[in-house]
Scaffold this motif. Structure first.
Motif, short mmCIF file in Angstrom:
data_model
loop_
_atom_site.label_atom_id
_atom_site.label_comp_id
_atom_site.label_asym_id
_atom_site.label_seq_id
_atom_site.Cartn_x
_atom_site.Cartn_y
_atom_site.Cartn_z
N HIS A 156 0.80 -1.22 0.00
CA HIS A 156 0.00 0.00 0.00
C HIS A 156 0.84 1.27 0.00
N THR A 157 2.18 1.16 -0.06
CA THR A 157 3.03 2.35 -0.09
C THR A 157 4.08 2.20 -1.19
N GLN A 172 7.29 2.69 -0.40
CA GLN A 172 8.56 2.47 0.29
C GLN A 172 9.35 1.39 -0.45
#
Length: 380
Positions: free
Chosen positions: A343-344, A346
């Protein structure tokens, strides 16, 4: 007169056969004695090796008990308590509750692996009381079912989830635990996500710093709003379990806990924090020795001891082991081409975690839990 039967061609082979048989039996006996002696010597060597292994493990366990990161957190917590949390921008109406929570947390700081046997009471009881609509009842009411959940799913945040469709399997568990406000599927804009990560959430497990990111202690406006932001991921009805890696987060905890009608915000028992810290450092030390051939005392050349810490996922798995009859783990691990988080954006792992060591712990938890130090002494 009866004739006696005798023939030299028969007697001589018989004598030779008897001689050979006796010789063979003596040889077998001698060989058996030698084998027994060799076996005893090998067994003694194995015992010696076993003792050496225990000594090495004991040394690693001793080093694992040293946690500079936790010591720094405790020193900062004591300073905050001495100054009545004035540095933490605590809303005046919540400061007393934050101070009480911090004082209680400091008072329970110790290593005690038997906390595993208390997790049903510490975590499942308040969750079930809230679910039963009994928020105002005595916390030790006997009408709360204290049997473990039959099954729990701990849903990690790895991007590997997007390559599979385990959503329905995840939702089939009695309790679904999600980490650090990672989104569940379902709802507006997330229907496609549900088939990968599931749609249900029964417990939100948060690093205490995630409460800070919610900003609920930052302004009087947010504080007066009851900190709806710390619950924005799953709603007011989902309990939160958080561990404190910064004592100032008790301010956010006090604000998020202010509305008794909402699901409870539970702080992990410090004894559980200490247990998780030792487990992860033990496995990291052991991995370092195995891969480098260097003494365990040199572990700090690879990891910064003052920053090293277990991951949220690791403590969520240990928590689930204490409150669930069966634990399934999803979204842990890495694959080439997969996102770090589903969901990111990163890109990589944090240096303060040793994920490979944690994966080794999970494998032992599944295959040979009796070999896990500290945990095997827990009475769990």
């Amino acid at each position: 007169m009866k004739r006696q039967w005798s023939h030299p061609s028969v007697v001589l082979p018989l004598l030779i056969a008897v001689f050979l048989l006796l010789t063979f039996r003596c040889s077998l006996r001698q060989h058996a004695q030698q084998a027994s002696t060799s076996h005893r010597a090998a067994a003694a060597a194995d015992d010696d090796a076993g003792r050496s292994y225990v000594v090495v493990d004991a040394k690693i366990a001793e080093l694992a008990a040293v946690d500079p990161a936790a010591s720094a957190v405790l020193r900062a917590a004591e300073t905050l308590l001495e100054r009545n949390l004035t540095w933490a921008r605590a809303p005046p109406e919540r400061r007393d509750a934050a101070v009480r929570g911090l004082r209680d947390w400091l008072g329970r700081q110790r290593f005690d692996p038997h906390v595993m046997a208390e997790l049903l009471d510490l975590i499942k009881r308040p969750i079930d009381r809230y679910a039963a609509g009994g928020g105002e009842r005595d916390e030790h009411d006997d009408d709360v079912d204290m049997r473990p959940y039959a099954s729990c799913a701990v849903v990690g945040n790895s991007g590997i989830l997007l390559a599979r469709e385990h959503g329905a399997l995840i939702d089939s568990h009695d309790l679904v635990i999600r980490l650090n406000n990672a989104p569940a599927g379902g709802g507006e804009g997330r229907l496609a996500l549900a088939r990968h990560v599931g749609a249900r959430t029964g417990l939100a497990f948060l690093n205490g710093n995630v409460l800070r990111l919610s900003g609920c202690a930052g302004t009087p406006r947010l504080a007066s709003a009851g900190c709806r932001y710390c619950r924005r991921a799953y709603g007011d009805g989902v309990p939160i379990l958080t561990y404190m890696c910064n004592a100032a987060r008790f301010v956010e905890h006090a604000v998020c806990s202010a509305d008794a009608a909402k699901a409870p915000v539970i702080v992990t028992d410090p004894r559980l924090d200490a247990l998780c810290a030792r487990l992860v450092k033990y496995y990291s030390l052991r991995r370092f020795v195995r891969e480098t051939g260097r003494p365990a005392e040199e572990w700090g050349t690879r990891h910064e001891a003052g920053m090293f810490h277990y991951s949220s996922g690791m403590q969520a798995v240990v928590t689930a082991a204490g409150v669930c009859g069966r634990v399934s783990v999803f979204g842990f691990g890495k694959e080439p081409g997969a996102r770090h988080h589903y969901h990111t954006l990163q890109r990589g792992e944090l240096d303060l975690h040793d994920y490979e060591a944690e994966y080794e712990f999970y494998r032992d938890l599944e295959e040979r839990p009796e070999a896990i130090p500290f945990l095997r002494d827990s009475g769990f």
